[in-house]
Design a protein around this motif. Sequence first.
Motif, PDB file in Angstrom:
ATOM      1  N   LEU A   1      38.810  23.723  89.706  1.00 40.38           N
ATOM      2  CA  LEU A   1      37.834  22.652  89.870  1.00 40.38           C
ATOM      3  C   LEU A   1      37.487  22.036  88.511  1.00 40.38           C
ATOM      4  N   THR A   2      37.286  22.887  87.524  1.00 37.92           N
ATOM      5  CA  THR A   2      36.923  22.401  86.193  1.00 37.92           C
ATOM      6  C   THR A   2      38.148  21.815  85.501  1.00 37.92           C
ATOM      7  N   ARG A   3      37.999  20.573  85.098  1.00 40.20           N
ATOM      8  CA  ARG A   3      39.076  19.886  84.391  1.00 40.20           C
ATOM      9  C   ARG A   3      38.501  19.145  83.194  1.00 40.20           C
ATOM     10  N   LEU A   4      39.243  19.163  82.103  1.00 43.65           N
ATOM     11  CA  LEU A   4      38.827  18.488  80.877  1.00 43.65           C
ATOM     12  C   LEU A   4      39.991  17.659  80.352  1.00 43.65           C
ATOM     13  N   ARG A   5      39.696  16.424  79.989  1.00 40.62           N
ATOM     14  CA  ARG A   5      40.739  15.609  79.373  1.00 40.62           C
ATOM     15  C   ARG A   5      41.034  16.118  77.962  1.00 40.62           C
ATOM     16  N   VAL A   6      42.247  15.870  77.489  1.00 39.55           N
ATOM     17  CA  VAL A   6      42.580  16.224  76.113  1.00 39.55           C
ATOM     18  C   VAL A   6      41.624  15.479  75.185  1.00 39.55           C
ATOM     19  N   GLY A   7      40.945  16.226  74.310  1.00 38.07           N
ATOM     20  CA  GLY A   7      39.951  15.652  73.422  1.00 38.07           C
ATOM     21  C   GLY A   7      38.535  15.792  73.941  1.00 38.07           C
ATOM     22  N   GLU A   8      38.385  16.224  75.189  1.00 33.58           N
ATOM     23  CA  GLU A   8      37.049  16.364  75.785  1.00 33.58           C
ATOM     24  C   GLU A   8      36.607  17.816  75.722  1.00 33.58           C
ATOM     25  N   GLY A   9      35.392  18.040  75.223  1.00 30.25           N
ATOM     26  CA  GLY A   9      34.877  19.403  75.141  1.00 30.25           C
ATOM     27  C   GLY A   9      35.632  20.225  74.107  1.00 30.25           C
ATOM     28  N   LEU A  10      35.224  21.484  73.947  1.00 32.70           N
ATOM     29  CA  LEU A  10      35.873  22.340  72.964  1.00 32.70           C
ATOM     30  C   LEU A  10      37.312  22.639  73.359  1.00 32.70           C
ATOM     31  N   ILE A  11      37.547  22.850  74.654  1.00 28.47           N
ATOM     32  CA  ILE A  11      38.908  23.127  75.117  1.00 28.47           C
ATOM     33  C   ILE A  11      39.801  21.917  74.874  1.00 28.47           C
ATOM     34  N   GLY A  12      39.293  20.739  75.202  1.00 32.04           N
ATOM     35  CA  GLY A  12      40.065  19.516  74.964  1.00 32.04           C
ATOM     36  C   GLY A  12      40.292  19.252  73.488  1.00 32.04           C
ATOM     37  N   GLU A  13      39.324  19.636  72.643  1.00 32.01           N
ATOM     38  CA  GLU A  13      39.473  19.485  71.199  1.00 32.01           C
ATOM     39  C   GLU A  13      40.594  20.369  70.665  1.00 32.01           C
ATOM     40  N   ILE A  14      40.675  21.588  71.179  1.00 33.47           N
ATOM     41  CA  ILE A  14      41.735  22.517  70.763  1.00 33.47           C
ATOM     42  C   ILE A  14      43.098  21.938  71.124  1.00 33.47           C
ATOM     43  N   ALA A  15      43.213  21.399  72.341  1.00 31.87           N
ATOM     44  CA  ALA A  15      44.487  20.826  72.782  1.00 31.87           C
ATOM     45  C   ALA A  15      44.843  19.583  71.972  1.00 31.87           C
ATOM     46  N   ALA A  16      43.865  18.745  71.670  1.00 33.43           N
ATOM     47  CA  ALA A  16      44.127  17.505  70.943  1.00 33.43           C
ATOM     48  C   ALA A  16      44.585  17.783  69.522  1.00 33.43           C
ATOM     49  N   ARG A  17      43.966  18.761  68.869  1.00 36.97           N
ATOM     50  CA  ARG A  17      44.299  19.064  67.472  1.00 36.97           C
ATOM     51  C   ARG A  17      45.413  20.088  67.362  1.00 36.97           C
ATOM     52  N   ALA A  18      45.703  20.774  68.476  1.00 35.82           N
ATOM     53  CA  ALA A  18      46.721  21.835  68.480  1.00 35.82           C
ATOM     54  C   ALA A  18      46.426  22.880  67.417  1.00 35.82           C
ATOM     55  N   ARG A  19      45.145  23.154  67.196  1.00 43.77           N
ATOM     56  CA  ARG A  19      44.735  24.148  66.212  1.00 43.77           C
ATOM     57  C   ARG A  19      43.640  25.025  66.819  1.00 43.77           C
ATOM     58  N   PRO A  20      43.486  26.264  66.335  1.00 43.51           N
ATOM     59  CA  PRO A  20      42.415  27.132  66.845  1.00 43.51           C
ATOM     60  C   PRO A  20      41.042  26.549  66.542  1.00 43.51           C
ATOM     61  N   LEU A  21      40.075  26.975  67.337  1.00 45.23           N
ATOM     62  CA  LEU A  21      38.692  26.569  67.108  1.00 45.23           C
ATOM     63  C   LEU A  21      37.810  27.807  67.182  1.00 45.23           C
ATOM     64  N   ASN A  22      36.956  27.992  66.182  1.00 45.81           N
ATOM     65  CA  ASN A  22      36.078  29.156  66.062  1.00 45.81           C
ATOM     66  C   ASN A  22      34.648  28.642  66.031  1.00 45.81           C
ATOM     67  N   ALA A  23      33.925  28.813  67.140  1.00 49.92           N
ATOM     68  CA  ALA A  23      32.573  28.259  67.254  1.00 49.92           C
ATOM     69  C   ALA A  23      31.564  29.382  67.474  1.00 49.92           C
ATOM     70  N   PRO A  24      30.876  29.853  66.407  1.00 55.68           N
ATOM     71  CA  PRO A  24      29.878  30.923  66.566  1.00 55.68           C
ATOM     72  C   PRO A  24      28.765  30.548  67.543  1.00 55.68           C
ATOM     73  N   ASN A  25      28.399  29.261  67.572  1.00 53.18           N
ATOM     74  CA  ASN A  25      27.418  28.770  68.546  1.00 53.18           C
ATOM     75  C   ASN A  25      28.007  27.522  69.202  1.00 53.18           C
ATOM     76  N   ALA A  26      28.711  27.739  70.306  1.00 54.78           N
ATOM     77  CA  ALA A  26      29.450  26.655  70.948  1.00 54.78           C
ATOM     78  C   ALA A  26      28.540  25.509  71.361  1.00 54.78           C
ATOM     79  N   TRP A  27      27.307  25.816  71.751  1.00 54.29           N
ATOM     80  CA  TRP A  27      26.408  24.781  72.261  1.00 54.29           C
ATOM     81  C   TRP A  27      26.015  23.779  71.176  1.00 54.29           C
ATOM     82  N   ASP A  28      26.070  24.190  69.920  1.00 54.15           N
ATOM     83  CA  ASP A  28      25.708  23.283  68.827  1.00 54.15           C
ATOM     84  C   ASP A  28      26.892  22.474  68.317  1.00 54.15           C
ATOM     85  N   HIS A  29      28.094  22.776  68.798  1.00 50.98           N
ATOM     86  CA  HIS A  29      29.280  22.073  68.309  1.00 50.98           C
ATOM     87  C   HIS A  29      29.259  20.636  68.830  1.00 50.98           C
ATOM     88  N   PRO A  30      29.561  19.650  67.974  1.00 48.48           N
ATOM     89  CA  PRO A  30      29.488  18.240  68.418  1.00 48.48           C
ATOM     90  C   PRO A  30      30.431  17.894  69.563  1.00 48.48           C
TER      91      PRO A  30
END
Length: 754
Positions: free
Chosen positions: A71-100
């Motif tokens: 059910l949950t879908r995110l476009r490439v570049g949308e949200g943290l998951i989409g950001e990871i896919a768009a940049r093709a790089r790992p993402l380390n967010a100690p406080n995910a809710w504060d990430h832009p």
Amino acid sequence: MPLPDSSGRRLLGRLREYMAGGGTTQDRLDRTVRLIAEETRSDVCSCYVMRAGEVLELFATEGLSQEAVHLTRLRVGEGLIGEIAARARPLNAPNAWDHPSFAYRPETGEDVYASLMGVPMIRGGQVIGVLAVQNRDRRPYQDIEVEALETVAMVLAELLAGTELVSRDELAPVAGNAVLPFRMEGLCLNSGAVLGTAIYHRPKVHIERLICEDPDAELQRLREALQALRRSIDELIRTHVDLSGDYREILEAYRMFADDAGWVSRISDAIRSGLTAEAAVRRVDDDMKVRMAQANDPYIRERLHDLEDLANRLLLHLTGHSPTSAQGELPDDAVLICRSLGPAELLDYPRGTVRGVLMEEGAPTMHAVIVARALDIPVIGRLEGVFTRIAPFDTLALDADNAQVFVRPSDDVRDTFLHSLATRQARQQAYLAERDLPFETRDGAPVTIMMNAGLLMDMGHLEDTGAMGVGLYRTELPFMTRPSLPDVATQTLLYQKILKQAGDRPVVFRTLDVGGDKLLPYLGDDGEDNPAMGWRSIRITLDRPAVLRAQVRALLRASAGRDLQLMFPMIADVAEFEQARRVVDAEVAREQSRGGALPSSVCVGTMLEVPALLYQFPVLLRVADFVSVGSNDLLQFLFATDRGNPRVSGRYDPLSVPVLRLLRDVREQCDAAGRPVTVCGEMAGHPLEAMALIGLGYRRLSMAAQGIGPVKQMLRSMDSGIVTNYVRTLIDRDAPNPRRALSAFARDHDITVT
């Protein structure tokens, strides 16, 4: 979550068992995310898979709401998951809710989870999904944790590739292709024409084992494979000793990549994380493919192509194959279909079997294209979707001169193409038959026809074409094939070889012309919004005078006892020319003080490429010994039109009245000052344009080797006096379409311009 080596290998081993077990793909993914959450001590583990339209779908999760799966879908570049896919790089967010980039999805129930760490799942250089873990507490994930999850994601991507979730178009032959003929257009990387059979280049190496049980044994296998790889490249260098020095230098630079400590270290680290040597090479290669796709610097992109080729060769050695055995049986008229090519790959094929190359990517300065020129193989690049539109063993009519390929040509098209090939060959024979005839018009006006060159291999065309010398030798290409700036001794040896091949013919050397689309990483590059008009050419070497001094010193030493002609590119102000000339004078004085042998004469000229120089011409002609009109850049700047942009490159015409008037004025001022003037851009190499230049009074033209035959044939069929009078008439009466008028004039007066 830190995983010691033994725990990491245990996780990889269990992961392999889970994915190889029974049940649907969904069952296996559900078991896998539970396993990863358990082994990494994470509260959540989720697997997102890329679906059509660049949408990431939550496919399996441990810890989030099961109702969110599919059910949950995110476009490439949308949200943290989409950001990871768009940049093709790992993402380390100690406080995910504060990430832009955070995007809240209430259906997942992720409200209680604070930290998130995710990595892309990459296969064949493409992101096929994202693997992420989350925890309730706010915490930064350690580097060792990120690396562990990257290793797991790599294995998961390989295993997913065997399921129905991931397309395997790159491995499978094209199915369902229409049988109708069609045409594709790309970019000409090396001219020529051929009728041949489509062959997919370099089938992907299949990896049987992903997880290792003995890292030390895998490291030893890697060392042995690297030794075999280096020996095979050395053998290529020895085998193809007949090719020119430029090509050997490319191979030797390529050989240096095999010793790259960083590359080997990354593969070794991946083995220590629990992967087999093959899987480690694949992981590092996939990471580099992603970096290549994101790099703007063409030099870096081309060097990454070299490393990708090395990775595939290393995999062949690890799996017990050789590059040639991987190719299988080939027809003797093969046209290679590939995404890209490494610099040594063309030599893996028996000499003469590869007749052409079609690339999905490609650039004129990439090493493989330089090699293709040495082997006289036509190449077309930038053919989007070449694998999905061309099937193995399709018949192809490749016309690189016009950057087009006819796929499965009809009988009519095939017959026409064969007739064109025969005509082309007959024309080449006619040019060859006229090689020793003088370059003069029908009414006896002599014209100096020179050749443009940029590599040592080009010098052989002096004899083929009968050119009277080299009017433009581009010195930058050897700089671009090396990982570091060549020293004075290296440059001196190269220039000596060039002059030796030229014999008693003159050679005009253009000093280093880099920047724009020709970048040297060892000179630094801060990125520019408009590099064509930025820090390039003479601007770089005046800011880095040691580079210019070294090149001038090498040219002086190489030209000892004979005339030296050199010119500066991209001069926009007379003061720049004078500053650069002072460098030449200082180096001449230095050689004299050292007792070194000097050239018998030194002539220093300039390229005319920047329109501002036109308004300083009287002053320039007092200090410059000669002028060369670089029509490519001059017209680009004159019309504010990027000649490399197909949307606008056709908006101006080199044969328009403003251009003809400008060129007439330049020639008249040079004649009045007693300064030789040459046109050395693309304009000089087209028969109709060359006819107009001669009508304007130009008697020195320099062009690519393939243009000399057609221009000479035109030259010997025209009467210079009649053409001169007609061109003057066109300029004086503001002819609305000079090209059409000149074409009609040539036809009416039996002047050969085709």
